[in-house]
Motif scaffolding. Structure first.
Motif, PDB file in Angstrom:
ATOM      1  N   LYS A   1       0.841  -1.191   0.000  1.00  0.00           N
ATOM      2  CA  LYS A   1       0.000   0.000   0.000  1.00  0.00           C
ATOM      3  C   LYS A   1       0.877   1.243   0.000  1.00  0.00           C
ATOM      4  CE  LYS A   1      -3.796   2.024   2.740  1.00  0.00           C
ATOM      5  NZ  LYS A   1      -4.616   1.829   3.973  1.00  0.00           N
ATOM      6  N   ILE A   2       0.532   2.211  -0.848  1.00  0.00           N
ATOM      7  CA  ILE A   2       1.212   3.509  -0.876  1.00  0.00           C
ATOM      8  C   ILE A   2       0.159   4.568  -0.588  1.00  0.00           C
ATOM      9  CG2 ILE A   2       2.655   5.098  -2.195  1.00  0.00           C
ATOM     10  CD1 ILE A   2       3.392   2.752  -4.030  1.00  0.00           C
ATOM     11  N   SER A   3       0.375   5.369   0.452  1.00  0.00           N
ATOM     12  CA  SER A   3      -0.648   6.307   0.908  1.00  0.00           C
ATOM     13  C   SER A   3      -0.111   7.727   0.981  1.00  0.00           C
ATOM     14  CB  SER A   3      -1.145   5.909   2.304  1.00  0.00           C
ATOM     15  OG  SER A   3      -1.565   4.570   2.352  1.00  0.00           O
ATOM     16  N   LEU A   4      -0.922   8.663   0.515  1.00  0.00           N
ATOM     17  CA  LEU A   4      -0.709  10.080   0.780  1.00  0.00           C
ATOM     18  C   LEU A   4      -1.706  10.451   1.870  1.00  0.00           C
ATOM     19  CD1 LEU A   4       0.362  12.941   0.285  1.00  0.00           C
ATOM     20  CD2 LEU A   4      -1.333  13.177  -1.554  1.00  0.00           C
ATOM     21  N   LEU A   5      -1.208  10.676   3.079  1.00  0.00           N
ATOM     22  CA  LEU A   5      -2.068  10.933   4.226  1.00  0.00           C
ATOM     23  C   LEU A   5      -2.039  12.420   4.577  1.00  0.00           C
ATOM     24  CD1 LEU A   5      -1.065   7.899   6.488  1.00  0.00           C
ATOM     25  CD2 LEU A   5      -2.926   8.056   4.827  1.00  0.00           C
ATOM     26  N   GLN A   6      -3.218  13.006   4.690  1.00  0.00           N
ATOM     27  CA  GLN A   6      -3.347  14.418   5.043  1.00  0.00           C
ATOM     28  C   GLN A   6      -4.346  14.532   6.191  1.00  0.00           C
ATOM     29  OE1 GLN A   6      -4.081  15.461   0.713  1.00  0.00           O
ATOM     30  NE2 GLN A   6      -2.769  17.185   1.299  1.00  0.00           N
TER      31      GLN A   6
ATOM     32  N   LEU B   1       3.888  10.725   2.893  1.00  0.00           N
ATOM     33  CA  LEU B   1       3.854   9.580   1.986  1.00  0.00           C
ATOM     34  C   LEU B   1       4.300   8.358   2.778  1.00  0.00           C
ATOM     35  CD1 LEU B   1       3.375   8.764  -1.000  1.00  0.00           C
ATOM     36  CD2 LEU B   1       5.824   9.128  -1.390  1.00  0.00           C
ATOM     37  N   VAL B   2       3.464   7.326   2.791  1.00  0.00           N
ATOM     38  CA  VAL B   2       3.706   6.139   3.616  1.00  0.00           C
ATOM     39  C   VAL B   2       3.666   4.892   2.739  1.00  0.00           C
ATOM     40  CG1 VAL B   2       2.936   4.787   5.595  1.00  0.00           C
ATOM     41  CG2 VAL B   2       2.641   7.281   5.599  1.00  0.00           C
ATOM     42  N   PHE B   3       4.636   4.005   2.931  1.00  0.00           N
ATOM     43  CA  PHE B   3       4.696   2.732   2.221  1.00  0.00           C
ATOM     44  C   PHE B   3       4.548   1.601   3.240  1.00  0.00           C
ATOM     45  CE2 PHE B   3       6.948   5.821  -0.250  1.00  0.00           C
ATOM     46  CZ  PHE B   3       6.699   5.503  -1.575  1.00  0.00           C
ATOM     47  N   THR B   4       3.613   0.697   3.007  1.00  0.00           N
ATOM     48  CA  THR B   4       3.439  -0.449   3.891  1.00  0.00           C
ATOM     49  C   THR B   4       3.468  -1.728   3.075  1.00  0.00           C
ATOM     50  OG1 THR B   4       1.029  -0.215   3.750  1.00  0.00           O
ATOM     51  CG2 THR B   4       2.113   0.817   5.616  1.00  0.00           C
ATOM     52  N   THR B   5       3.866  -2.812   3.721  1.00  0.00           N
ATOM     53  CA  THR B   5       3.994  -4.104   3.051  1.00  0.00           C
ATOM     54  C   THR B   5       3.286  -5.179   3.862  1.00  0.00           C
ATOM     55  OG1 THR B   5       5.919  -5.130   4.098  1.00  0.00           O
ATOM     56  CG2 THR B   5       6.368  -3.327   2.569  1.00  0.00           C
ATOM     57  N   PRO B   6       2.977  -6.318   3.238  1.00  0.00           N
ATOM     58  CA  PRO B   6       2.342  -7.413   3.979  1.00  0.00           C
ATOM     59  C   PRO B   6       3.254  -8.004   5.054  1.00  0.00           C
ATOM     60  CG  PRO B   6       2.087  -7.704   1.599  1.00  0.00           C
ATOM     61  CD  PRO B   6       3.084  -6.611   1.804  1.00  0.00           C
ATOM     62  N   LYS B   7       4.562  -7.712   4.979  1.00  0.00           N
ATOM     63  CA  LYS B   7       5.517  -8.340   5.882  1.00  0.00           C
ATOM     64  C   LYS B   7       5.747  -7.555   7.168  1.00  0.00           C
ATOM     65  CE  LYS B   7       7.943 -10.593   2.064  1.00  0.00           C
ATOM     66  NZ  LYS B   7       9.235 -10.790   1.380  1.00  0.00           N
ATOM     67  N   MET B   8       5.308  -6.313   7.211  1.00  0.00           N
ATOM     68  CA  MET B   8       5.532  -5.482   8.383  1.00  0.00           C
ATOM     69  C   MET B   8       4.205  -5.142   9.040  1.00  0.00           C
ATOM     70  SD  MET B   8       7.297  -3.724  10.551  1.00  0.00           S
ATOM     71  CE  MET B   8       8.969  -3.688   9.883  1.00  0.00           C
ATOM     72  N   PRO B   9       3.996  -5.568  10.283  1.00  0.00           N
ATOM     73  CA  PRO B   9       2.759  -5.208  10.968  1.00  0.00           C
ATOM     74  C   PRO B   9       2.705  -3.706  11.244  1.00  0.00           C
ATOM     75  CG  PRO B   9       4.274  -6.308  12.470  1.00  0.00           C
ATOM     76  CD  PRO B   9       4.883  -6.408  11.108  1.00  0.00           C
ATOM     77  N   VAL B  10       1.700  -3.068  10.686  1.00  0.00           N
ATOM     78  CA  VAL B  10       1.537  -1.620  10.820  1.00  0.00           C
ATOM     79  C   VAL B  10       0.089  -1.334  11.173  1.00  0.00           C
ATOM     80  CG1 VAL B  10       1.680   0.604   9.642  1.00  0.00           C
ATOM     81  CG2 VAL B  10       3.344  -1.169   9.116  1.00  0.00           C
ATOM     82  N   THR B  11      -0.121  -0.415  12.099  1.00  0.00           N
ATOM     83  CA  THR B  11      -1.465  -0.023  12.483  1.00  0.00           C
ATOM     84  C   THR B  11      -1.605   1.480  12.302  1.00  0.00           C
ATOM     85  OG1 THR B  11      -1.487  -1.760  14.142  1.00  0.00           O
ATOM     86  CG2 THR B  11      -3.199  -0.094  14.305  1.00  0.00           C
ATOM     87  N   TRP B  12      -2.690   1.895  11.677  1.00  0.00           N
ATOM     88  CA  TRP B  12      -2.935   3.321  11.445  1.00  0.00           C
ATOM     89  C   TRP B  12      -4.108   3.778  12.294  1.00  0.00           C
ATOM     90  CZ3 TRP B  12      -6.144   5.775   7.132  1.00  0.00           C
ATOM     91  CH2 TRP B  12      -5.966   7.168   7.120  1.00  0.00           C
TER      92      TRP B  12
ATOM     93  N   GLN C   1      -9.808  12.345   7.459  1.00  0.00           N
ATOM     94  CA  GLN C   1      -8.607  12.295   6.637  1.00  0.00           C
ATOM     95  C   GLN C   1      -8.914  12.697   5.191  1.00  0.00           C
ATOM     96  OE1 GLN C   1      -5.389  11.182   7.879  1.00  0.00           O
ATOM     97  NE2 GLN C   1      -6.508  11.570   9.782  1.00  0.00           N
ATOM     98  N   SER C   2      -7.890  13.262   4.554  1.00  0.00           N
ATOM     99  CA  SER C   2      -7.937  13.460   3.107  1.00  0.00           C
ATOM    100  C   SER C   2      -6.658  12.874   2.528  1.00  0.00           C
ATOM    101  CB  SER C   2      -8.059  14.947   2.752  1.00  0.00           C
ATOM    102  OG  SER C   2      -6.925  15.666   3.216  1.00  0.00           O
ATOM    103  N   GLY C   3      -6.647  12.734   1.233  1.00  0.00           N
ATOM    104  CA  GLY C   3      -5.491  12.122   0.596  1.00  0.00           C
ATOM    105  C   GLY C   3      -5.922  10.981  -0.299  1.00  0.00           C
ATOM    106  N   MET C   4      -4.963  10.188  -0.739  1.00  0.00           N
ATOM    107  CA  MET C   4      -5.237   9.075  -1.647  1.00  0.00           C
ATOM    108  C   MET C   4      -4.343   7.907  -1.279  1.00  0.00           C
ATOM    109  SD  MET C   4      -5.392  11.091  -5.296  1.00  0.00           S
ATOM    110  CE  MET C   4      -6.296  12.625  -5.468  1.00  0.00           C
ATOM    111  N   PHE C   5      -4.725   6.721  -1.730  1.00  0.00           N
ATOM    112  CA  PHE C   5      -3.858   5.570  -1.547  1.00  0.00           C
ATOM    113  C   PHE C   5      -4.132   4.557  -2.646  1.00  0.00           C
ATOM    114  CE2 PHE C   5      -7.639   4.607   0.946  1.00  0.00           C
ATOM    115  CZ  PHE C   5      -7.898   3.270   0.690  1.00  0.00           C
TER     116      PHE C   5
END
Length: 316
Positions: free
Chosen positions: A63-68, A87-98, A104-108
């Motif tokens: 997932k690639i996210s532009l978070l505003q 700009l945030v990059f997440t992968t299936p291999k790293m546990p990440v919680t948002w 929120q505004s932005g795109m992903f």
């Protein structure tokens, strides 16, 4: 497509439910290798203002996210607070919680590794620096970067809604463009983990030197002529640059510059009909005399004699 909440959308991604995913993916995407989709947060119903924020995770997709907007990103080793466009990059291999703290505004965009399969993208996604770095790939953006990132996401939105037969090829290009933009924001150490600082500086110097050539017409003129010119661009002291290049190449900065200028001079004398004065000017010499002296010191013959010899050899 009916609006779903941001929490519900991300929980679908986390579960990997095929039925849920099929409902979210554009028609025809199953004909492609891998899955890709892009979302605008303004078009997704958000519940953060109606009830306390709920953590949710995305583990199935890259997932690639532009978070505003104010939010938090939780990693196993800590939490990062976000308060400006990021700009945030997440992968299936790293546990990440948002944890979104407000609307929120932005795109992903989301995609599977098959979407960037090497046969189609030319890259191995897990080998890219953005996904190998021990640094968390979370980058606060400057004004220019925000504009660039938004433009890429907008192109994604326009392309995914189009009927262009090769649209997923373009979408791969856009996804890679975001990845490369993120990698430009990474530290130099992370981008070149297998090379020393001296080797990186030498590589950057050589790139600057070579980018001035070839000279295609007499109106072109090289701009970087001295060791200080290069040191200023590389933001290091000229003595330090000399030390680095001497250690990595065995030659001084001035010798390396002179050698490349001589090589270009010989090419121009052999392969063009430019006057020697025009060649001298393009190579940054103040006049014909200074160029002729430089050339003779380096080759033992004047430039005019070198040109005559080269022409005679071409005719024999």
């Amino acid at each position: 497509m009916n609006k779903v909440s941001l929490n519900e959308l991300d929980s679908r991604f986390a579960s990997g439910s095929s039925l849920a995913l099929n409902a979210l993916l554009p028609e025809g995407i199953q004909d492609e290798i891998g899955h890709f989709n892009v979302f605008d947060m303004q078009q997704i119903r958000q519940t953060a203002q109606d009830r306390p924020s709920e953590p949710y995770q995305c583990r199935t997709f890259y997932k690639i996210s532009l978070l505003q907007g104010y939010s938090q990103i939780g990693y196993p080793d800590g939490i990062i607070q976000l308060s400006q466009p990021t700009l945030v990059f997440t992968t299936p291999k790293m546990p990440v919680t948002w944890f979104p703290e407000e609307r929120q505004s932005g795109m992903f965009c989301v995609f599977t590794p098959q979407f960037l399969h090497p046969a189609r993208s030319g890259v191995v996604v897990d080998e890219l620096p953005i996904y190998k770095s021990p640094e968390h790939p979370v980058f606060q953006l400057q004004k220019k970067d925000i504009k660039d990132v938004k433009a890429i996401f907008e192109k994604m939105q326009g392309m995914i809604a189009s009927t262009y037969a090769y649209k997923y090829d373009l979408l791969r290009v856009y996804a890679l463009e975001l990845i490369h933009l993120g990698q430009q924001l990474q530290s130099a150490v992370m981008l070149h983990p297998n090379h020393s600082q001296f080797a990186r500086t030498t590589s950057l110097f050589v790139e600057l030197l070579e980018r001035q050539f070839p000279l295609e017409n007499p109106h072109q003129q090289i701009k970087l002529r001295t060791a200080k010119d290069y040191a200023d661009i590389l933001s290091i002291h000229v003595n330090h640059l000399n030390k680095i290049l001497k250690e990595t190449t065995g030659l001084t900065t001035s010798a390396l510059i002179a050698g490349r200028i001589l090589k270009e001079a010989q090419i121009l004398l052999r392969q063009t009909n430019w006057t020697i004065a025009e060649i001298a000017d393009s190579l940054g010499f103040s006049d014909f005399a200074h160029f002729a002296k430089f050339f003779k010191n380096e080759t033992s013959i004047p430039p005019g004699a070198y040109r005559s010899q080269a022409k005679s050899l071409n005719y024999t």
